[in-house]
Design an enzyme around this catalytic site. Structure first.
Site, PDB file in Angstrom:
ATOM      1  N   CYS A 143      36.999  40.734  35.063  1.00 23.50           N
ATOM      2  CA  CYS A 143      36.230  41.128  36.256  1.00 23.50           C
ATOM      3  C   CYS A 143      36.291  42.655  36.459  1.00 23.50           C
ATOM      4  CB  CYS A 143      36.725  40.339  37.465  1.00 23.50           C
ATOM      5  SG  CYS A 143      35.593  40.426  38.860  1.00 23.50           S
ATOM      6  N   GLU A 166      42.305  33.216  34.788  1.00 23.70           N
ATOM      7  CA  GLU A 166      43.624  33.018  35.424  1.00 23.70           C
ATOM      8  C   GLU A 166      43.531  32.105  36.650  1.00 23.70           C
ATOM      9  OE1 GLU A 166      41.747  35.566  35.827  1.00 23.70           O
ATOM     10  OE2 GLU A 166      41.963  36.456  37.824  1.00 23.70           O
ATOM     11  N   HIS A 180      37.022  34.401  35.940  1.00 29.82           N
ATOM     12  CA  HIS A 180      38.482  34.565  36.066  1.00 29.82           C
ATOM     13  C   HIS A 180      39.242  33.424  35.394  1.00 29.82           C
ATOM     14  CE1 HIS A 180      38.647  37.918  38.966  1.00 29.82           C
ATOM     15  NE2 HIS A 180      37.443  37.493  39.320  1.00 29.82           N
TER      16      HIS A 180
END
Lengths: 238, 84
Positions: free
Chosen positions: A86, A197, A195
């Site tokens: 990002c 994660e 994302h």
């Protein structure tokens, strides 16, 4: 255990999730403040998501000149794996470590929702545990996520397989060629807008992103074994 | 050394979609300004620069644009310099 440096800029806000995901995958992950100049023998560097410097001027434009970025560029030039997620992707583009740039979403709105991306390249340090064509559900959270590059660069990216992830089902931000992530020509520097994660455990709604982090560990283990063999058979690891 | 006022106009590259400009255009149309065609939104920066000459101020400003103030992939810029 791969040593994973998660760089923290003023305004980073996905640094803790990224560190946790890397640790969950078995890596020795630690923070590096952007004012520092040393990556502390990192095997892998991650620039996390967020809004460094409040996105002032352009997303990533000011963070790109943080002192640590000299070391990040050196690590990248030496072939070390670098992942930008990002805002980290935006910083890598601003720094010229990845081609192209990221501009305002085509329909203006800040988007925070799941997207679906197809893995297009598996010969990068972060996608080597996926199969080409895997479709992953990974969320986005960005206002400036529309990937753009001049026609020649886009043709080059396509021809050399540097598009790593592509949006499927719908293109949330209007990015050219539905691009969600790219890598550099040497394939060690990778950027992604969604994302991973945020999807590394069932409790988070899925774990489609987990292999991005497991890949760092798997690759490190393999590389280490090869290194040891190169020294001499006496030290071959079992 | 003299002081110069440098004005930098940064615009999204003409070939790129400018969603901000489109939104402003739609708002203008909604307000009855139907005669407005294309709208594009950019940035205007005003810098106070010390330099020996106008040319030097211009050269410095150009370097600032190339390194930081504009992104060569997505934006174009132009400069105006005058004695402050």
């Amino acid at each position: 255990m791969a040593r994973v440096a998660v760089v923290v800029f003023p305004g980073s806000n996905c640094d803790a999730d990224t560190l946790a995901a890397a640790r969950e995958a078995g890596s020795e992950a630690y923070y590096v403040w952007h004012r520092e100049t040393d990556l502390q023998r990192a095997d892998v560097v991650i620039l996390p998501g967020g809004f460094s410097y409040g996105d002032y001027l352009r997303s990533g434009a000011i963070a790109r000149f943080s002192p640590i970025m000299t070391a990040v560029a050196g690590h990248a030039r030496a072939g070390g794996p670098v992942l930008g997620i990002c805002n980290g992707f935006q910083i890598l583009c601003e720094a010229g470590l990845l081609p192209g740039g990221l501009v305002r979403n085509a329909r203006l709105r800040f988007l925070a929702r799941p997207t679906w991306v197809r893995v297009e390249a598996t010969d990068t340090p972060f996608t080597c545990l996926y199969e080409k064509g895997d479709v992953l559900e990974i969320p986005i959270a960005h206002g400036d996520g529309r990937y753009v590059a001049d026609e020649r660069t886009v043709a080059q990216l396509e021809a050399s397989g540097q598009v790593v992830w592509r949006y499927v089902r719908d293109n949330p931000n209007g990015s050219t060629h539905e691009i969600a992530g790219v890598c550099n020509a040497a394939r060690n520097v990778v950027g992604i807008m969604p994302h991973p994660e945020r999807r590394n455990a069932p409790v988070l709604g899925g774990q489609d992103g987990a292999r991005v982090f497991h890949a760092m560990e798997a690759r490190h283990a393999t590389q280490h074994a090869v290194d040891v063999r190169a020294v001499g058979d006496r030290h071959l690891r079992v | 050394m003299s002081r110069y006022r440098v004005e930098v106009r940064v615009m999204p590259r003409a070939t790129l979609l400018d969603p901000q400009g489109q939104a402003v255009q739609r708002a203008l149309h909604a307000l009855g300004f139907g005669d407005v065609g294309d709208v594009r939104v950019g940035k205007h920066l005003v810098l106070d620069v010390q330099a020996d000459s106008r040319d030097e101020a211009l050269a410095h400003a150009r370097a600032m644009c190339d390194r930081l103030l504009a992104n060569p992939v997505t934006e174009d810029y132009d400069l105006a310099v005058e004695a402050a």
